[in-house]
Design a protein around this motif. Structure first.
Motif, PDB file in Angstrom:
ATOM      1  N   PHE A 189      17.263   9.905  -6.201  1.00  0.00           N
ATOM      2  CA  PHE A 189      17.978  10.134  -7.461  1.00  0.00           C
ATOM      3  C   PHE A 189      18.134  11.622  -7.764  1.00  0.00           C
ATOM      4  O   PHE A 189      19.227  12.085  -8.121  1.00  0.00           O
ATOM      5  CB  PHE A 189      17.228   9.444  -8.598  1.00  0.00           C
ATOM      6  N   LEU A 190      17.075  12.395  -7.593  1.00  0.00           N
ATOM      7  CA  LEU A 190      17.146  13.829  -7.884  1.00  0.00           C
ATOM      8  C   LEU A 190      18.090  14.549  -6.922  1.00  0.00           C
ATOM      9  O   LEU A 190      18.826  15.452  -7.321  1.00  0.00           O
ATOM     10  CB  LEU A 190      15.743  14.445  -7.819  1.00  0.00           C
ATOM     11  N   LEU A 191      18.072  14.127  -5.658  1.00  0.00           N
ATOM     12  CA  LEU A 191      18.936  14.774  -4.666  1.00  0.00           C
ATOM     13  C   LEU A 191      20.406  14.475  -4.909  1.00  0.00           C
ATOM     14  O   LEU A 191      21.264  15.348  -4.745  1.00  0.00           O
ATOM     15  CB  LEU A 191      18.542  14.329  -3.256  1.00  0.00           C
ATOM     16  N   THR A 192      20.717  13.238  -5.283  1.00  0.00           N
ATOM     17  CA  THR A 192      22.119  12.844  -5.432  1.00  0.00           C
ATOM     18  C   THR A 192      22.617  12.906  -6.872  1.00  0.00           C
ATOM     19  O   THR A 192      23.829  13.019  -7.102  1.00  0.00           O
ATOM     20  CB  THR A 192      22.334  11.417  -4.905  1.00  0.00           C
ATOM     21  N   GLY A 193      21.719  12.816  -7.846  1.00  0.00           N
ATOM     22  CA  GLY A 193      22.164  12.748  -9.239  1.00  0.00           C
ATOM     23  C   GLY A 193      21.579  13.784 -10.165  1.00  0.00           C
ATOM     24  O   GLY A 193      21.916  13.805 -11.361  1.00  0.00           O
ATOM     25  N   ARG A 229       0.819  -1.206   0.000  1.00  0.00           N
ATOM     26  CA  ARG A 229       0.000   0.000   0.000  1.00  0.00           C
ATOM     27  C   ARG A 229       0.857   1.262   0.000  1.00  0.00           C
ATOM     28  O   ARG A 229       0.351   2.364  -0.239  1.00  0.00           O
ATOM     29  CB  ARG A 229      -0.938   0.004   1.204  1.00  0.00           C
ATOM     30  N   TYR A 230       2.144   1.094   0.279  1.00  0.00           N
ATOM     31  CA  TYR A 230       3.059   2.239   0.279  1.00  0.00           C
ATOM     32  C   TYR A 230       3.864   2.338  -1.024  1.00  0.00           C
ATOM     33  O   TYR A 230       4.845   3.074  -1.093  1.00  0.00           O
ATOM     34  CB  TYR A 230       4.051   2.110   1.449  1.00  0.00           C
ATOM     35  N   ARG A 231       3.448   1.598  -2.063  1.00  0.00           N
ATOM     36  CA  ARG A 231       4.281   1.512  -3.262  1.00  0.00           C
ATOM     37  C   ARG A 231       4.485   2.872  -3.925  1.00  0.00           C
ATOM     38  O   ARG A 231       5.592   3.167  -4.395  1.00  0.00           O
ATOM     39  CB  ARG A 231       3.696   0.515  -4.257  1.00  0.00           C
ATOM     40  N   VAL A 232       3.449   3.719  -3.960  1.00  0.00           N
ATOM     41  CA  VAL A 232       3.603   5.040  -4.584  1.00  0.00           C
ATOM     42  C   VAL A 232       4.608   5.878  -3.796  1.00  0.00           C
ATOM     43  O   VAL A 232       5.455   6.569  -4.375  1.00  0.00           O
ATOM     44  CB  VAL A 232       2.244   5.759  -4.670  1.00  0.00           C
ATOM     45  N   PHE A 233       4.527   5.790  -2.484  1.00  0.00           N
ATOM     46  CA  PHE A 233       5.478   6.517  -1.635  1.00  0.00           C
ATOM     47  C   PHE A 233       6.900   6.018  -1.885  1.00  0.00           C
ATOM     48  O   PHE A 233       7.843   6.818  -1.980  1.00  0.00           O
ATOM     49  CB  PHE A 233       5.108   6.335  -0.167  1.00  0.00           C
ATOM     50  N   LEU A 234       7.064   4.694  -2.018  1.00  0.00           N
ATOM     51  CA  LEU A 234       8.390   4.135  -2.255  1.00  0.00           C
ATOM     52  C   LEU A 234       8.936   4.560  -3.612  1.00  0.00           C
ATOM     53  O   LEU A 234      10.135   4.820  -3.755  1.00  0.00           O
ATOM     54  CB  LEU A 234       8.333   2.604  -2.149  1.00  0.00           C
ATOM     55  N   TRP A 235       8.053   4.626  -4.626  1.00  0.00           N
ATOM     56  CA  TRP A 235       8.487   5.119  -5.935  1.00  0.00           C
ATOM     57  C   TRP A 235       8.997   6.554  -5.811  1.00  0.00           C
ATOM     58  O   TRP A 235      10.010   6.918  -6.401  1.00  0.00           O
ATOM     59  CB  TRP A 235       7.338   5.068  -6.947  1.00  0.00           C
ATOM     60  N   CYS A 236       8.263   7.353  -5.042  1.00  0.00           N
ATOM     61  CA  CYS A 236       8.667   8.754  -4.846  1.00  0.00           C
ATOM     62  C   CYS A 236      10.004   8.846  -4.123  1.00  0.00           C
ATOM     63  O   CYS A 236      10.820   9.738  -4.411  1.00  0.00           O
ATOM     64  CB  CYS A 236       7.588   9.509  -4.065  1.00  0.00           C
ATOM     65  N   VAL A 237      10.241   7.931  -3.181  1.00  0.00           N
ATOM     66  CA  VAL A 237      11.511   7.916  -2.463  1.00  0.00           C
ATOM     67  C   VAL A 237      12.657   7.626  -3.436  1.00  0.00           C
ATOM     68  O   VAL A 237      13.704   8.287  -3.412  1.00  0.00           O
ATOM     69  CB  VAL A 237      11.495   6.870  -1.334  1.00  0.00           C
ATOM     70  N   ILE A 238      12.464   6.637  -4.315  1.00  0.00           N
ATOM     71  CA  ILE A 238      13.498   6.297  -5.299  1.00  0.00           C
ATOM     72  C   ILE A 238      13.817   7.491  -6.190  1.00  0.00           C
ATOM     73  O   ILE A 238      14.987   7.851  -6.389  1.00  0.00           O
ATOM     74  CB  ILE A 238      13.053   5.087  -6.154  1.00  0.00           C
TER      75      ILE A 238
END
Length: 432
Positions: free
Chosen positions: A153-157, A140-149
């Motif tokens: 990526f945006l923060l580090t790359g 149920r947290y899959r959308v949140f996990l996608w956002c985390v990924i």
């Protein structure tokens, strides 16, 4: 004996094709030792990843050492770490020792080959990310996990992406260690929150001090034995060099690029000149496979030993000492954390960390992919090979690797050979 042989060949193979740094090798090692050879289970491998992520030093060496320990005890622990580190470190020293007679055309062919290796590594990284998404597709947290990924990526790359495509703007860049610290802090806060229902407490595993101390002792002996030749040839300088080398390993958080900054501060100019460090060693360690920490310490050891001892043999002896410091420093601390983690893993905070670490790593792997692309462009672009041509080649060979992996079920070795042949052949044709 069968497991030792499989461990030897697998880790040596990953050490040879290990471009892209520590995080990039997580899916490469998993593909080789979990999926293809079945030397450890997925759960055992994940434990190694978490312990290595929490430990300073060379992450791929630590994972390889942990896998080896689970396969064949302390012998496997040493074999795994050494086989992972040896190819890159040996090639670095050989290239440094032959740099004066090394033809520029040879170095150019190695750079061309890096395009194919980059595309192959990107394929394996993609598979790791896809497997993470598949693992949580029903959560149920899959959308949140996608956002985390995507957020990681945006923060580090994000800054690297802007540089690759020559965009007119830039974004702030956060280091891997900064993102990991924030993530771990969030896990601690979430894990310490009041529980809705009281769960039955599970018995914690006791810390096994005897095997932990024994393993650390073995790495200490490994360090001492490999440093003996340097002590014999350069008795005055070896102890000081070893102390600096061990300290640099213990301070190495945030990946290979971050380690170069540490090495600069600890070794330049007392052990190696700034010109030799940046114009020779940094170029070589970025072209060759393997852990940047191991390659850098071995290379600095060779440069210092040759200058202090007045011969290539003194250089080789000090390079061996640098190699010993990098391997023993990384794997010795990892071994301690590995056993302590076995005691902590049932605590709720570490249960949360275990769940989110794969998601964070997936985001970091996107950053690794961007870094590999940027490195390939910087090494290979010129008047004959513009940056967009190199970029197109990387993505075409990357797409071919995905096709070979999914449709043809092609083995890694064949994918590597095809990628290398294509990149070298096309670059030589275009670059004429």
């Amino acid at each position: 004996m069968g497991k030792m042989k499989s461990l030897f060949t697998s880790m040596l193979k990953v050490g040879v094709i290990g471009f892209g740094g520590g995080n990039a090798l997580i899916p490469v090692i998993e593909q080789e030792i979990v999926k293809e050879k079945g030397l450890v289970t997925k759960e055992q491998y994940d434990k190694d990843i978490i312990a290595a992520t929490l430990t300073p030093g060379a992450l791929p060496l630590e994972i390889a050492s942990g896998v080896g320990y689970q396969c064949a005890g302390k012998r496997g622990m040493i074999l795994g770490g050494v086989c992972m580190a040896l190819p890159g470190a040996a090639l670095t020293v050989l290239m440094l020792s032959g740099l004066r007679v090394l033809d520029a055309a040879v170095l150019r062919q190695i750079q061309y080959a890096s395009i194919g290796i980059t595309a192959f590594i990107m394929c394996l990284l993609t598979e790791y990310i896809l497997s993470t998404l598949k693992l949580y597709r029903n959560s149920r947290y899959r959308v949140f996990l996608w956002c985390v990924i995507v957020g990681v990526f945006l923060l580090t790359g994000g800054k690297t992406v802007c540089q690759i495509f020559h965009l007119g703007f830039t974004v702030p860049k956060f280091s891997t260690i900064e993102v990991l610290l924030v993530t771990l802090l969030g896990a601690v806060v979430y894990g310490l929150r009041p529980q809705g229902k009281k769960k039955k407490k599970k018995k914690k595993k006791a810390i096994r001090f005897r095997p932990m101390v024994g393993g650390i002792g073995i790495w200490f002996i490994f360090f001492v034995v490999l440093s003996i030749p340097a002590f014999v040839l350069i008795p005055a300088g070896t102890a000081v060099f070893d102390l600096h080398a061990i300290a640099s390993s213990l301070l190495s958080f945030g990946g290979g690029d971050a380690y170069l900054t540490i090495a600069d501060g600890l070794f330049v100019p007392d052990f190696i000149s700034g010109n030799e460090f940046y114009n020779h060693l940094v170029l070589i360690v970025n072209v060759l496979p393997g852990s940047i920490l191991c390659k850098t310490l071995s290379g600095i050891g060779y440069a210092y030993g040759e200058a202090a001892g007045g011969s290539v043999w003194a250089g080789y002896a000090m390079a061996l000492a640098g190699f010993a410091c990098s391997v023993a420093g990384s794997c010795g601390v990892f071994f301690a954390i590995y056993h302590v983690y076995g005691w902590l893993e049932r605590i709720n905070v570490f249960v949360i960390i275990k769940k989110v670490i794969r998601v964070i790593v997936s985001g970091l792997l996107l950053t690794v992919m961007a870094g590999l692309i940027q490195s390939g462009i910087e090494m290979n672009s010129n008047e004959q090979l513009p940056w967009f041509t190199v970029l197109a080649m990387i993505f075409i060979i990357y797409g071919l690797n995905l096709f070979l992996y999914h449709r043809c079920k092609c083995k890694n070795l064949w994918m590597i050979l095809i990628s290398l042949a294509l990149s070298v052949a096309v670059c030589n044709v275009i670059g004429v």
